[in-house]
Every structure is written in C-alpha cells, then in structure tokens.
Design an enzyme around this catalytic site. Structure first.
Site, PDB file in Angstrom:
ATOM      1  CE  LYS A  53      -4.079  -2.262   1.655  1.00 45.65           C
ATOM      2  NZ  LYS A  53      -3.840  -3.668   2.065  1.00 45.65           N
TER       3      LYS A  53
HETATM    4  C1  PLP Z   1      -4.478  -4.674   1.583  1.00 51.42           C
HETATM    5  C2  PLP Z   1      -3.739  -5.954   1.437  1.00 51.42           C
HETATM    6  C3  PLP Z   1      -4.190  -6.963   0.573  1.00 51.42           C
HETATM    7  C4  PLP Z   1      -5.467  -6.832  -0.217  1.00 51.42           C
HETATM    8  O1  PLP Z   1      -5.399  -5.806  -1.169  1.00 51.42           O
HETATM    9  P1  PLP Z   1      -6.732  -5.255  -1.860  1.00 51.42           P
HETATM   10  O2  PLP Z   1      -6.313  -4.118  -2.705  1.00 51.42           O
HETATM   11  O3  PLP Z   1      -7.640  -4.856  -0.742  1.00 51.42           O
HETATM   12  O4  PLP Z   1      -7.284  -6.376  -2.644  1.00 51.42           O
HETATM   13  C5  PLP Z   1      -3.401  -8.096   0.440  1.00 51.42           C
HETATM   14  N1  PLP Z   1      -2.270  -8.264   1.150  1.00 51.42           N
HETATM   15  C6  PLP Z   1      -1.817  -7.326   1.999  1.00 51.42           C
HETATM   16  C7  PLP Z   1      -0.570  -7.571   2.764  1.00 51.42           C
HETATM   17  C8  PLP Z   1      -2.528  -6.144   2.170  1.00 51.42           C
HETATM   18  O5  PLP Z   1      -2.079  -5.204   3.011  1.00 51.42           O
END
Ligand code: PLP
Length: 471
Positions: free
Chosen positions: A112
């Site tokens: 993210k």
């Molecule tokens: C947020 C997250 C996901 C899922 O991502 P999305 O965009 O919500 O599908 C998967 N793995 C990790 C480690 C995350 O932080």
C-alpha cells in the site's frame, strides 16, 4: 481526463476533483470515462525506463488537465526516486515459471505504500492549489492505516482519522499506526470487524453534515488515484518479463479487489496480461462471485491473513460497472438491493465480461502454510501469509492448466514477512526479522482511542476532534 461515478448520478469530475472526493456523492466510485490505450509499439518504447519515469508515462493520460507533464514527473521522482529499494518493486524468480513481485519495500512494509506515498503528495499539491484542508477518514484491516498515516503524518493541510477493528490487526501493524506521533494523526480501535469500520466510514461520506463541514477525503482503495498508481508495477514487471511480446499471468492476494483491479486496468490499457488470478482466503466472497456469480456476504472469519478478512469488496463495483456495459442506473439499483439483502447475483454480461480475464482460488490456513513451505524449500524464500495465499493460487492454476505452460506467473508479494512473524514461524520454523528502516517499533509509546462499535460514537469522535483541530 473526465471521471464518472459507477452509479451514474454524481457530478463528472476531473482528476483533481476525483482524488479529493474519494467516494462519489451518489455512493458510487469514480472511474475514467474511457481507458487510455497504448499500442504495442508504445509499450515497447517503455522498456528500460526507471520506475519513476515509467510511472509518469503510465499516469499521464489519467491526470491530463490536472497536472502538467513537468509537475507529474517531479511528483514521481519525489515518491519513487528514493524508495526503500532502488528497483522500487523488484522481481524475484522462484523457478522457471514462478516469480514474486516484491511490493513491500516502502516505509510500512506492505504494497500500500507504493500508491499511498503518491496519494500523500497529490493531496498536498491539490490542497495547496485550492488553499483548503482535508479530513481523511479511513478504515483499515491493518496495512492501509499505517501506510496512509505514514504518507500524511505531520502535514499541515490534512487531518487523519483511522479506524481499525480492535484486536484484529497484528501487533506490528498496530504499532506502525499507533506509534506515529503527530498532531494530525488520530487512531481509533473500534469493537467489531473491518467491515463494521468500513461501513462507518462509508456512512460518514454519505452524511452531508459531516462531509461538507469537514471536507472528507478517502485513502481507502475507493480512491481512484491509488489504483492508478498501482497500474505502474504491472507494466514495470511485465516489461521485464518480455511484454508486449509475451503474455504474463498474475496472481493477486485480494481483499477489497483494489490491487487486482489495477491489473485489469493495465490489461485495458493494452498490456499483454493472459490471466489475473484472484486469490482469497476463506473469506471468499470474490471467489464465489467469480466462479458461481454469487456475491453474498457471510460472517467474517479471522485468519492469518488479516488484510484480506473482508466480506464486502468495495472495488468489485468498478468491475461490475465496466463489465456490465457501464450502465450507472442499473448498477445503482443492483447495489441498492445488495445493501438491503447483503446478497446479489451477477448478470450474465458481468459474468462473461469477468471470465475473459479473471479466474479465482481460495486458500485455507493449511494450504497457505504449505505455500510458505514450498517457497522456503524450493527457492529459499521467506514469504508472508498474504503472499502465500497468492502463491497457492499460482501453483493451483498451473496444476489445473489454467495458464499456458510457457507463460510466466507472477505472484504479488504484498507484505514483508516480518509484518506477520507468528504465522510465518508456525509455518516454516523461521522467525523473520524487521528490516532496520522501520526503527524501534517495539520501544515507542502507542497512542489510540478505543470506541464502541456503533456508528454514532465514531462519527461524534471524528466531528469533535476534527473541529477542535481546525480551530
Ligand atoms: C491490503 C492488502 C491486501 C489486499 O489488497 P486489496 O487491494 O484490498 O485487494 C493483500 N495483502 C496485503 C498484505 C494487504 O495489506
């Protein structure tokens, strides 16, 4: 570029407007009016660019009219020119077929950061321009919260309120949010699940009293700018593996359908993607929706992959809109009925549209652990459990012949293993250690407020504290 809402009745906005608005005022999500398309020759010309240069090329059509080429290049250089890894999102080969795309080299160790560091800079640019302040309200299953807080802590024009489900995020995740000491950062632990927290946030956006008074902004993946920034690493990795002259398959551990939707966007732009494999844990609404057309919620089960313990997948609405003929009125009716019954069937058009590119797999706890063991035994890699869910799906797709035998399969490595050390240690007997860039996480004091699980308590808290800090 113009942005339209998936529910058809919110005002059309430019990129700046869509970035600051987050959720559309009709409850829908913003999408570009049309997909920019690159020819094969244009894609070939992108080879050899640095990550920052590539990011500017991919984002240019989406931000047209809101940022000049020079402004965009400067932003991309500021965000990606000095990332935790010089390649920003390096590829690691596991065997002749399988690759990992490491997305966890940002400050809070999950993918993210790649998009939220960009979003923080975009907010700052647009708020300066408008001489405005923004109150960010977000819900997190763990990783969005820390990445968003890190992206805006200490900034003058933003206040951030982050709701997480009490006791349902890992200790590293919680500490990455609660040890940040800045006057504009407010951490809230609510009694309930991530879906409860997300529902509160959506309700605040839909409530004109609080939304207008505080000028609410979103950092969840409902914000289009995040998805746009994530499109870049699909191009970056595919170009290294031979695109546009070769097709690539991606396996994406999914919760809110954001990361994998960015892959869908890359494909619409002309990138040679053979298949997008949606990998869920036992909270498998997306697997059921894609394999059977049944999009209905159940209770959320806590797992070793908490960032995917989600029942309502916000960004799925974007796919339903795009695959279902872009009919905002029809989708608004479909989503309305889903909101009431917590259940809906995909239309034939939506199912057919999705089936061309997507397949899906669900991994339970044992299958996830076996994927961690496979990576450790076959490639000496220590991976996190979310990545393990993705790798399980990659291995299953090859076994089931869902991907051509000479197509590289890239699993998105969404978090650093040290974010989830207990689950990793249980699976492979190795306890991963935190990289030094996170500092003394366990020595710092935590700051957060615990609130009851109802909507009004959270709303009132945000209202009082945001109003106080706005003077
Ligand atoms: C947020 C997250 C996901 C899922 O991502 P999305 O965009 O919500 O599908 C998967 N793995 C990790 C480690 C995350 O932080």
């Amino acid at each position: 570029m113009e942005y339209v809402s998936t529910r058809g009745s919110a005002p059309v906005l430019d990129f700046e407007g869509a970035t600051l608005a987050g959720l559309a005022s009709d409850g829908g999500l913003y999408l570009p009016r049309e997909w920019p398309r690159f020819t094969e020759a244009q894609i070939r010309d992108l080879r050899g660019k640095s990550y920052a240069e590539l990011a500017a090329c991919i984002m240019a059509p989406f931000v047209a009219g809101s940022l000049s080429d020079d402004e965009l290049s400067a932003l991309c250089e500021a965000v990606y020119g000095d990332f935790g890894h010089s390649a920003v999102t390096p590829l690691v080969q596991l065997d002749e077929t399988h690759w990992l795309l490491e997305l966890f080299h940002g400050p809070t160790l999950a993918f993210k950061d790649v998009a939220l560091q960009m979003l923080g800079h975009l907010f700052e640019t647009f708020l300066e321009r408008r001489d405005k302040r923004l109150t960010i309200v977000g819900a997190t299953s763990g990783d969005t919260g820390s990445a968003a807080i890190n992206a805006v802590a200490g900034r003058d024009r933003t206040e951030i309120f982050m709701l997480h489900p009490a006791g349902r995020v890992s200790e590293v995740q919680r500490r990455q949010m609660t040890t940040v000491r800045a006057p504009n950062v407010h951490n809230i632990a609510i009694k309930g699940s991530f879906d409860d927290a997300q529902r509160h946030v959506k309700r605040m956006f839909a409530d004109p009293t609080i939304n207008q008074a505080l000028n609410l902004g979103a950092v969840n993946s409902i914000n289009w700018a995040r998805l746009m920034a994530q499109v870049v690493y699909y191009f970056h990795s595919a170009l290294q593996l031979g695109a546009p002259d070769r097709k690539i398959a991606y396996s994406v551990p999914t919760g809110n359908f954001g990361d994998v939707f960015a892959g869908y966007v890359a494909a619409q732009m002309g990138l040679s993607i053979e298949r997008l494999i949606v990998a869920t844990n036992v909270n498998d609404i997306l697997h059921r929706a894609l394999s059977k057309g049944d999009y209905s919620t159940g209770a959320t089960t806590p797992t070793i992959t908490p960032s995917m313990d989600i029942q309502v997948s916000s960004n799925f609405e974007r796919l339903l809109f795009d695959c279902g003929g872009r009919d905002g009125a029809a989708l608004a009716a479909q989503m309305d009925s889903f909101d009431k019954s917590q259940s809906m069937q995909l239309t034939d058009e939506q199912r057919k549209g999705a089936a061309g590119l997507f397949s899906s797999t669900r991994a339970d706890q044992d299958e996830t652990a076996r994927a961690l063991q496979w990576a450790n035994r076959n490639a000496a890699q220590v991976i996190d459990p979310h990545t393990g869910v993705g790798l399980h799906a990659s291995l299953s797709a090859i076994e089931a012949g869902q991907v051509a035998h000479d197509t590289p399969v890239v699993t998105l490595a969404t978090a650093h293993p040290a974010k989830f050390p207990d689950a990793v240690e249980r699976a492979i007997g190795v306890r991963p250690t935190l990289p030094s860039r996170v500092g003394d996480l366990f020595g710092r004091e935590e700051h957060f407020t615990e609130l009851a699980g109802d909507y009004e308590t959270s709303r009132d808290f945000v209202f009082e504290h945001a109003a106080a800090s706005a003077g």
